[in-house]
Design an enzyme around this catalytic site. Structure first.
Site, PDB file in Angstrom:
ATOM      1  CB  SER A   1      -0.951  -0.052   1.186  1.00 23.87           C
ATOM      2  OG  SER A   1      -1.952   0.931   1.084  1.00 23.87           O
TER       3      SER A   1
ATOM      4  CG  ASP B   1      -7.160  -2.533  -2.798  1.00 20.92           C
ATOM      5  OD1 ASP B   1      -7.682  -1.929  -1.848  1.00 20.92           O
ATOM      6  OD2 ASP B   1      -5.922  -2.534  -3.006  1.00 20.92           O
TER       7      ASP B   1
ATOM      8  CG  HIS C   1      -5.531  -2.569   0.768  1.00 18.31           C
ATOM      9  ND1 HIS C   1      -4.967  -2.074  -0.391  1.00 18.31           N
ATOM     10  CD2 HIS C   1      -4.862  -1.978   1.802  1.00 18.31           C
ATOM     11  CE1 HIS C   1      -4.010  -1.219  -0.085  1.00 18.31           C
ATOM     12  NE2 HIS C   1      -3.920  -1.145   1.235  1.00 18.31           N
TER      13      HIS C   1
END
Length: 253
Positions: free
Chosen positions: A96, A195, A225
């Site tokens: 991320s 996601d 995610h």
């Protein structure tokens, strides 16, 4: 007493892979808990691994609200310099926001490769573009943590997301996007089909702007995610280890 699940992780490696360094970064409002399984897997494969706890994380969301994005990057840069001094080649990786930090480092340092999982470069919530103003009106919004399909998993993210830190995140994303043409190292991307945190536009920006001639995207069918803690984690661990060995072949003394 400090919570061990939030602690940084470090291994000096063993065997033939000990001269290869891997730097891992966790994500925004999260902690090393989200990627420590990945770090341990790579350490078990013999790689020298560093997984720092980023500034403003692992404490309180109020502290994160006071932390500029440059301090997040400083933690990554410090860990990289440590690995670079003690290994022959370094691969940088992240989840991320950690993916954005990894890409920024790859634009500035001679890394051997980049591995990112659902890397963030754009914002999914349209309100985020106004975070610079909203931070004066609204201190925090609900947590973005634990977007995980697998039941019973907890990435130990903050219970609230500070709006001031969202403003910092947007600045990091802009800075990293501007530097993507400077990223020339081979890059491996894992992208979840579902996601709910990072939009597909992040991958599109990466594909459009990255300077690397070697970009591979692996789609994850069974993870959300935080894929490093989800059903596809073994795929991520195994394919990333093979990628690291491939891009560092011939670099060790």
């Amino acid at each position: 007493m400090a919570d061990p699940t939030l602690a940084a992780f470090s291994s000096d490696g063993s065997g033939n892979n000990a001269r290869i360094g891997v730097l891992l970064s966790h994500g925004f409002t999260g902690s090393p808990a989200s990627v420590v399984g990945w770090a341990r897997y790579l350490a078990d494969e013999g790689f020298a691994v560093r997984l720092p706890l980023l500034a403003g994380h692992g404490t309180t969301w109020q502290e994160l609200a006071r932390t500029p994005w440059e301090r997040w990057y400083e933690g990554i840069d410090t860990a990289y310099q440590d690995l670079a001094r003690n290994t022959d080649a370094v691969v940088v990786a992240g989840l991320s926001m950690g993916g954005a930090l990894a890409l920024r480092l790859a634009a500035l340092e001679p890394v051997a490769g980049v591995v990112v999982v659902n890397p963030g470069l754009t914002m999914g919530d349209p309100r985020a573009r106004y975070a610079g103003v909203l931070k004066y009106l609204l201190r925090s919004v609900p947590s973005i943590g634990n977007d995980i399909r697998k039941e019973g998993m907890d990435e130990r993210a903050y219970p609230r997301t500070p709006v001031a830190a969202v403003h910092q995140l947007a600045q990091l994303f802009r800075d990293t996007t501007d530097r993507l043409p400077q990223v020339t190292a081979p890059t491996l991307v894992f992208r979840s089909n579902v996601d709910r945190i990072v939009p597909e536009s992040s991958l599109e920006v990466l594909q459009r702007r990255i300077g690397s001639a070697h970009l591979e995207v692996i789609r994850l069918e069974n993870s959300y995610h935080v894929a490093t803690m989800d059903h596809d984690q073994e795929l991520i661990f195994e394919r990333s280890a093979a990628f690291i060995e491939h891009v560092t072949a011939g670099t060790t003394a």
